[in-house]
Scaffold this motif. Structure first.
Motif, PDB file in Angstrom:
ATOM      1  N   THR A 173      10.754  25.602 153.083  1.00 23.25           N
ATOM      2  CA  THR A 173      11.135  24.949 151.825  1.00 23.25           C
ATOM      3  C   THR A 173      11.350  25.977 150.715  1.00 23.25           C
ATOM      4  O   THR A 173      12.361  25.923 149.996  1.00 23.25           O
ATOM      5  N   LEU A 174      10.416  26.910 150.561  1.00 13.83           N
ATOM      6  CA  LEU A 174      10.549  27.932 149.524  1.00 13.83           C
ATOM      7  C   LEU A 174      11.796  28.783 149.756  1.00 13.83           C
ATOM      8  O   LEU A 174      12.537  29.079 148.822  1.00 13.83           O
ATOM      9  N   ALA A 175      12.037  29.169 151.002  1.00 16.18           N
ATOM     10  CA  ALA A 175      13.196  30.005 151.321  1.00 16.18           C
ATOM     11  C   ALA A 175      14.493  29.263 151.001  1.00 16.18           C
ATOM     12  O   ALA A 175      15.412  29.827 150.399  1.00 16.18           O
ATOM     13  N   ARG A 176      14.567  28.014 151.385  1.00 14.91           N
ATOM     14  CA  ARG A 176      15.790  27.243 151.137  1.00 14.91           C
ATOM     15  C   ARG A 176      16.023  26.981 149.642  1.00 14.91           C
ATOM     16  O   ARG A 176      17.148  26.782 149.225  1.00 14.91           O
ATOM     17  N   ARG A 177      14.967  26.990 148.852  1.00 16.77           N
ATOM     18  CA  ARG A 177      15.093  26.834 147.401  1.00 16.77           C
ATOM     19  C   ARG A 177      15.321  28.174 146.699  1.00 16.77           C
ATOM     20  O   ARG A 177      15.383  28.238 145.487  1.00 16.77           O
ATOM     21  N   ASN A 178      15.392  29.241 147.503  1.00 16.87           N
ATOM     22  CA  ASN A 178      15.547  30.595 146.975  1.00 16.87           C
ATOM     23  C   ASN A 178      14.419  30.988 146.018  1.00 16.87           C
ATOM     24  O   ASN A 178      14.635  31.692 145.039  1.00 16.87           O
ATOM     25  N   GLU A 179      13.207  30.515 146.328  1.00 19.59           N
ATOM     26  CA  GLU A 179      12.039  30.899 145.547  1.00 19.59           C
ATOM     27  C   GLU A 179      11.388  32.102 146.207  1.00 19.59           C
ATOM     28  O   GLU A 179      11.271  32.173 147.429  1.00 19.59           O
ATOM     29  N   ARG A 180      10.976  33.024 145.393  1.00 22.70           N
ATOM     30  CA  ARG A 180      10.316  34.220 145.914  1.00 22.70           C
ATOM     31  C   ARG A 180       8.903  33.868 146.370  1.00 22.70           C
ATOM     32  O   ARG A 180       8.183  33.150 145.686  1.00 22.70           O
ATOM     33  N   ALA A 181       8.549  34.364 147.546  1.00 20.34           N
ATOM     34  CA  ALA A 181       7.235  34.062 148.103  1.00 20.34           C
ATOM     35  C   ALA A 181       6.681  35.282 148.813  1.00 20.34           C
ATOM     36  O   ALA A 181       7.426  36.155 149.274  1.00 20.34           O
ATOM     37  N   VAL A 182       5.363  35.332 148.887  1.00 22.06           N
ATOM     38  CA  VAL A 182       4.655  36.340 149.663  1.00 22.06           C
ATOM     39  C   VAL A 182       3.861  35.592 150.723  1.00 22.06           C
ATOM     40  O   VAL A 182       3.081  34.695 150.399  1.00 22.06           O
ATOM     41  N   LEU A 183       4.085  35.936 151.969  1.00 21.75           N
ATOM     42  CA  LEU A 183       3.369  35.338 153.084  1.00 21.75           C
ATOM     43  C   LEU A 183       2.310  36.330 153.539  1.00 21.75           C
ATOM     44  O   LEU A 183       2.641  37.399 154.048  1.00 21.75           O
ATOM     45  N   SER A 222       5.864  37.499 164.553  1.00 20.57           N
ATOM     46  CA  SER A 222       6.170  36.063 164.519  1.00 20.57           C
ATOM     47  C   SER A 222       6.641  35.640 163.137  1.00 20.57           C
ATOM     48  O   SER A 222       7.572  34.837 163.012  1.00 20.57           O
ATOM     49  N   ALA A 223       5.999  36.162 162.103  1.00 19.69           N
ATOM     50  CA  ALA A 223       6.382  35.814 160.729  1.00 19.69           C
ATOM     51  C   ALA A 223       7.800  36.306 160.436  1.00 19.69           C
ATOM     52  O   ALA A 223       8.581  35.606 159.784  1.00 19.69           O
ATOM     53  N   LYS A 224       8.143  37.489 160.916  1.00 24.77           N
ATOM     54  CA  LYS A 224       9.498  38.023 160.695  1.00 24.77           C
ATOM     55  C   LYS A 224      10.540  37.154 161.395  1.00 24.77           C
ATOM     56  O   LYS A 224      11.577  36.840 160.819  1.00 24.77           O
ATOM     57  N   ILE A 225      10.264  36.766 162.624  1.00 27.38           N
ATOM     58  CA  ILE A 225      11.178  35.891 163.361  1.00 27.38           C
ATOM     59  C   ILE A 225      11.340  34.575 162.607  1.00 27.38           C
ATOM     60  O   ILE A 225      12.451  34.059 162.461  1.00 27.38           O
ATOM     61  N   TRP A 226      10.219  34.035 162.113  1.00 26.44           N
ATOM     62  CA  TRP A 226      10.255  32.769 161.395  1.00 26.44           C
ATOM     63  C   TRP A 226      11.131  32.858 160.148  1.00 26.44           C
ATOM     64  O   TRP A 226      11.968  32.012 159.900  1.00 26.44           O
ATOM     65  N   HIS A 271       7.919  30.075 135.810  1.00 23.86           N
ATOM     66  CA  HIS A 271       8.807  30.190 136.965  1.00 23.86           C
ATOM     67  C   HIS A 271       9.122  31.637 137.342  1.00 23.86           C
ATOM     68  O   HIS A 271       9.909  31.861 138.241  1.00 23.86           O
ATOM     69  N   GLU A 272       8.566  32.604 136.631  1.00 24.74           N
ATOM     70  CA  GLU A 272       8.666  33.975 137.108  1.00 24.74           C
ATOM     71  C   GLU A 272       7.524  34.157 138.090  1.00 24.74           C
ATOM     72  O   GLU A 272       6.597  33.374 138.135  1.00 24.74           O
ATOM     73  N   GLY A 273       7.562  35.212 138.818  1.00 26.78           N
ATOM     74  CA  GLY A 273       6.486  35.461 139.762  1.00 26.78           C
ATOM     75  C   GLY A 273       6.792  34.869 141.118  1.00 26.78           C
ATOM     76  O   GLY A 273       7.896  34.397 141.388  1.00 26.78           O
ATOM     77  N   LYS A 274       5.784  34.905 141.961  1.00 26.98           N
ATOM     78  CA  LYS A 274       5.963  34.508 143.345  1.00 26.98           C
ATOM     79  C   LYS A 274       4.928  33.470 143.749  1.00 26.98           C
ATOM     80  O   LYS A 274       3.880  33.338 143.133  1.00 26.98           O
ATOM     81  N   ALA A 275       5.252  32.783 144.828  1.00 26.89           N
ATOM     82  CA  ALA A 275       4.290  31.884 145.465  1.00 26.89           C
ATOM     83  C   ALA A 275       3.574  32.689 146.543  1.00 26.89           C
ATOM     84  O   ALA A 275       4.218  33.373 147.342  1.00 26.89           O
ATOM     85  N   LEU A 276       2.264  32.648 146.549  1.00 26.70           N
ATOM     86  CA  LEU A 276       1.466  33.285 147.595  1.00 26.70           C
ATOM     87  C   LEU A 276       1.107  32.218 148.611  1.00 26.70           C
ATOM     88  O   LEU A 276       0.539  31.182 148.250  1.00 26.70           O
ATOM     89  N   VAL A 277       1.442  32.466 149.873  1.00 30.11           N
ATOM     90  CA  VAL A 277       1.157  31.517 150.940  1.00 30.11           C
ATOM     91  C   VAL A 277       0.137  32.155 151.879  1.00 30.11           C
ATOM     92  O   VAL A 277       0.378  33.214 152.453  1.00 30.11           O
ATOM     93  N   VAL A 278      -1.011  31.505 151.993  1.00 25.87           N
ATOM     94  CA  VAL A 278      -2.123  31.998 152.813  1.00 25.87           C
ATOM     95  C   VAL A 278      -2.321  31.023 153.966  1.00 25.87           C
ATOM     96  O   VAL A 278      -2.408  29.820 153.757  1.00 25.87           O
ATOM     97  N   GLY A 279      -2.396  31.541 155.189  1.00 21.69           N
ATOM     98  CA  GLY A 279      -2.719  30.686 156.322  1.00 21.69           C
ATOM     99  C   GLY A 279      -1.698  30.638 157.436  1.00 21.69           C
ATOM    100  O   GLY A 279      -1.626  29.666 158.174  1.00 21.69           O
ATOM    101  N   PHE A 280      -0.886  31.675 157.605  1.00 22.21           N
ATOM    102  CA  PHE A 280       0.100  31.695 158.683  1.00 22.21           C
ATOM    103  C   PHE A 280      -0.601  32.021 159.993  1.00 22.21           C
ATOM    104  O   PHE A 280      -1.475  32.887 160.020  1.00 22.21           O
ATOM    105  N   PRO A 281      -0.286  31.402 161.124  1.00 19.00           N
ATOM    106  CA  PRO A 281       0.700  30.360 161.316  1.00 19.00           C
ATOM    107  C   PRO A 281       0.043  28.977 161.293  1.00 19.00           C
ATOM    108  O   PRO A 281      -1.084  28.807 161.737  1.00 19.00           O
ATOM    109  N   SER A 282       0.728  28.046 160.773  1.00 19.28           N
ATOM    110  CA  SER A 282       0.324  26.644 160.853  1.00 19.28           C
ATOM    111  C   SER A 282       1.555  25.803 160.544  1.00 19.28           C
ATOM    112  O   SER A 282       2.561  26.310 160.047  1.00 19.28           O
ATOM    113  N   PHE A 283       1.477  24.526 160.828  1.00 21.18           N
ATOM    114  CA  PHE A 283       2.580  23.631 160.509  1.00 21.18           C
ATOM    115  C   PHE A 283       2.874  23.697 159.016  1.00 21.18           C
ATOM    116  O   PHE A 283       4.024  23.774 158.600  1.00 21.18           O
TER     117      PHE A 283
END
Length: 157
Positions: A24-34, A43-47, A4-16
């Motif tokens: 979901t990750l933001a609301r769970r306070n999980e660290r992520a890299v987009l 657009s990603a910053k606004i999102w 549970h240390e580390g980050k989630a890497l999310v590849v593929g913005f923008p999509s549903f």
């Protein structure tokens, strides 16, 4: 790296998928890299800003999914690799087969080399191949298709 240390890497913005996943990750306070193409950074910053404090858990990293090492510098790629515990590859149905293939290859590269990786998740609206029933061979009929690469990723994990 502890679980549970580390980050989630999310590849593929923008999509549903990426939008719902980042929310979901933001609301769970999980660290992520987009990972986000240059033109999509605003657009990603606004999102992410719409999630307030939770949105600050999401780091937006400029890169190109279809370039070697996501187009990152060696230091950036190594840092990302070392901090990644989960990779979410959100394939885009609008991308060309060559871009999808390159993006999947780069996702597999970081996934198989990340020392703390717990899982690789492929989320896709794409068909395995544009020709019905065809599940092997790249664009030129040679080499692995994105479907084959995804299956190889699952077997490697």
């Amino acid at each position: 790296m502890k679980k549970h240390e580390g980050k989630a890497l999310v590849v593929g913005f923008p999509s549903f998928y990426t939008g719902a996943l980042i929310e979901t990750l933001a609301r769970r306070n999980e660290r992520a890299v987009l990972l986000c193409a240059h033109g999509l950074i605003p657009s990603a910053k606004i999102w992410t800003e719409q999630f307030g404090r939770a949105g600050k858990m999401v780091e937006i990293l400029e890169g190109d999914t279809a370039r070697i090492d996501f187009g990152l510098s060696g230091a950036e790629w190594k840092k990302l690799r070392d901090e990644t515990r989960v990779v979410y590859h959100c394939a885009s149905p609008g991308a060309s087969r060559s871009v999808m293939r390159a993006a999947m290859e780069e996702t597999l590269e970081i996934s198989t080399s990340a020392p703390g990786l717990e899982r690789l998740v492929l989320l896709s609206l794409c068909r395995p191949d544009r020709e019905a029933g065809k599940r092997s061979g790249g664009e030129d009929g040679k080499g692995p298709s994105p479907w084959d690469l995804g299956c190889a990723a699952a077997e490697a994990m």
